[in-house]
Design an enzyme around this catalytic site. Structure first.
Site, PDB file in Angstrom:
ATOM      1  N   GLY A   1       0.626  -1.273  -0.195  1.00 35.04           N
ATOM      2  CA  GLY A   1       0.244  -0.011   0.205  1.00 35.04           C
ATOM      3  C   GLY A   1       0.993   0.818  -0.042  1.00 35.04           C
ATOM      4  CB  SER A   2       0.282   5.137   0.714  1.00 35.30           C
ATOM      5  OG  SER A   2      -0.999   4.624  -0.794  1.00 35.30           O
ATOM      6  CG  PHE A   3       0.585   5.374   4.854  1.00 33.53           C
ATOM      7  CD1 PHE A   3       1.888   6.487   3.750  1.00 33.53           C
ATOM      8  CD2 PHE A   3      -0.071   5.528   4.505  1.00 33.53           C
ATOM      9  CE1 PHE A   3       1.453   7.933   3.736  1.00 33.53           C
ATOM     10  CE2 PHE A   3      -1.007   6.023   3.963  1.00 33.53           C
ATOM     11  CZ  PHE A   3      -0.223   7.597   3.618  1.00 33.53           C
ATOM     12  N   GLY A   4       3.144   1.099   3.049  1.00 36.12           N
ATOM     13  CA  GLY A   4       4.695  -0.173   3.718  1.00 36.12           C
ATOM     14  C   GLY A   4       4.128  -1.062   3.073  1.00 36.12           C
TER      15      GLY A   4
ATOM     16  CE  LYS B   1      -0.668  -0.881   6.776  1.00 35.65           C
ATOM     17  NZ  LYS B   1      -2.075  -0.277   6.565  1.00 35.65           N
TER      18      LYS B   1
ATOM     19  CG  ASP C   1      -7.893   4.487   1.531  1.00 37.44           C
ATOM     20  OD1 ASP C   1      -8.484   4.645   0.118  1.00 37.44           O
ATOM     21  OD2 ASP C   1      -6.988   4.481   1.813  1.00 37.44           O
TER      22      ASP C   1
END
Length: 540
Positions: A342-345, A362, A467
């Site tokens: 994803g965007s952050f990991g 995650k 989201d």
């Protein structure tokens, strides 16, 4: 003297301790005799030894730890004896070993990880017909050059490790007659050189993976006496009865005619004869489904409103987990274990702890702008929320990695059936996934609606997800939906949420992924699911 070979005779007695004097020996062959007693530990003083062959005798006792001193040893064969005890961890010192055979003995204990660190093992590793137990360690993936692995007829248990997929040179794999359970990992599709697979007489469950059809070198496949179910493929190795053994799996169906398996239940192949019905009936059913879903959501909301909400905080203990444990569980965050990004990991599949819990880890990419803020928001959101349709967090890890850099990760229950995105938009990596039925789509929509209703009206404080999209809706083994990824979640007062729902704009702003407007607009996801029902599901 550099070679001493007396194999294939009728020599009896013990191996004399004076063998230590033959310090220049390169090969020692004493196989196929009647030698008894123990293997003397002084054999470890033959530092130049490259081949040691003691098989087919009546030797007893344990494998001496001194064998670990034979650092030049290339082949060690001591099968068909009565050796007992554990395999010594000192064998890990034999970093030139290419073949080790200790089959048909009485060895016990777990498989030492030090043995699996010998990356030169390439010809064979045969430990069959012993009493070895425990799980097959993830370190088995270190043996990337191994051609033949045989651990049949032992007492191994646990799941088949996904790291076996990195043993890309394997041609012969036999784990039969053990107590392995769980599903056959799809990662084994990377074993492109495999010729023989024998998983018989275990407790394996689930379906036979279709990727086995595409293994062009596979000559024989034995899945007999397990608990497999579902449809048997028909291509590749499955096309010939002589190359296949499936008996003892009473839940299997389909396959080629020569297998004589029962016919699989119909998946709805009957087609309407009137074109008008093909259009009108699905439209009518969709309208009824939409009305039913709205009624169910409204009824749940009314019923929950009449109940008093327990707002008192409840203590919840989260197990402590270290970076080292997460690294071990995911094979050092190997790319083969990555199941999402994803965007952050990135998200990795792992097997954690002694209980071998299958988890999703995650890992937050702290170099990404906003990643730390997203991590804190997700921790705050997941700390108190409890609902069957929300992802369950097991624990978090806030530590430093092996390089001394900050490390932050969240550990969740692993959802067996992946994300809704995978099911709606099948990629080449998920060709084996079946299409969703209409009932499944409706249930997913209801589950998601229930989760969002809970977040908006029944958790304290109320929150908006921020989201909501198919890739953030995860499906467990029963196809129950769980909403995840609270990195953009925002907490509101009850007054703020009521104001946001009654006005055309609010101070919340538009957040999330382009194409999915949050908060609260979960009907966009709901409509998306139903639209795929109308276009893709064959009702008749």
């Amino acid at each position: 003297m550099i070679e001493f070979r007396i194999g294939g005779n009728q020599i009896f007695g013990i191996i004399p301790s004076g063998i230590r004097n033959l310090v220049n020996l390169i090969a020692l062959g004493m196989q196929s005799n009647q030698l008894h007693g123990t293997i003397p530990d002084v054999i470890g003083e033959l530092k130049n030894l490259q081949g040691l062959f003691l098989y087919k005798n009546v030797l007893q006792g344990s494998i001496p730890s001194g064998v670990g001193n034979l650092t030049k040893l290339a082949k060690l064969v001591m099968s068909y004896n009565s050796l007992q005890g554990n395999i010594p961890s000192s064998l890990g010192n034999c970093q030139n070993l290419i073949g080790f055979n200790a089959s048909h003995n009485k060895l016990t204990g777990a498989l030492p990880q030090q043995l699996l660190s010998i990356t030169t093992l390439s010809v064979y590793l045969d430990l069959s017909n012993n009493n070895l137990n425990g799980s097959l360690p993830l370190q088995i993936g270190n043996l990337k050059n191994l051609v033949k692995l045989i651990i049949s007829s032992n007492q191994f248990s646990g799941v088949i490790p996904v790291t076996l997929s990195t043993c890309v040179s394997l041609e012969y794999l036999d784990i039969s007659s053990n107590s392995f359970h769980g599903v056959i990992p799809h990662s084994l599709g990377f074993l492109k050189s495999i010729k023989v697979l024998n998983f018989s007489s275990n407790n394996l469950s689930g379906q036979i993976p279709e990727f086995l059809e595409n293994l062009s070198f596979l000559e024989f496949l034995n899945f007999s006496h397990n608990d497999l179910e579902g449809e048997v493929p028909t291509k590749g190795v499955f096309s010939s009865k002589t190359k296949l053994s499936l008996q003892g799996n009473v839940k299997l169906c389909g396959g080629t005619d020569e297998l004589h398996l029962p016919t699989c239940p119909s998946k709805g192949s009957r087609k309407p004869k009137i074109t008008l019905l093909k259009v009108l009936i699905p439209v009518a059913v969709l309208c009824m489904v939409l009305s039913s879903c709205l009624t169910i959501v409204y009824a749940r909301r009314r019923r929950s409103a009449r109940k008093s909400v327990d707002t008192s905080p409840r203590e919840k203990q989260f197990p402590t987990v270290s970076y080292a444990e997460l690294s071990k569980a995911t094979s050092e965050f190997a790319s083969s274990n990555m199941i999402g990004q994803g965007s952050f990991g990135s998200v990795y599949k792992g097997i954690l702890g002694e209980d071998e819990m299958i988890v999703a880890v995650k890992v937050i990419n702290l170099k990404q702008k906003g990643a730390f803020k997203s991590f804190m928001a997700e921790c705050k959101a997941l700390r108190n929320i409890r609902h069957r349709n929300l992802i369950k967090i097991i624990t978090i890890c806030s530590s430093i990695d092996s390089k001394g850099a900050d490390f932050k990760a969240l550990v969740f229950e692993c959802m067996k059936n992946g994300s809704l995105e995978d099911w709606l938009h099948q990629s080449n990596d998920h060709l084996e996934v079946c299409k969703l039925t209409l009932i499944q789509r409706v249930n997913i929509a209801i589950d998601v609606a229930s989760a969002i209703e809970y977040l908006h009206h029944h958790c304290q404080p109320p929150m908006v997800h921020g989201d909501l999209k198919p890739s953030n809706v995860l499906l467990d083994h029963d196809m129950v939906s769980h909403v995840g990824d609270f990195g953009l979640a925002k907490f509101l007062s009850s007054h703020q949420l009521d104001t946001a729902s009654k006005t055309s704009s609010s101070s919340i702003g538009i957040k999330g992924t382009v194409g999915y407007v949050a908060p609260g607009k979960f009907f966009m996801l709901y409509t998306h699911i139903l639209s795929f029902s109308y276009m893709n599901v064959n009702l008749f």
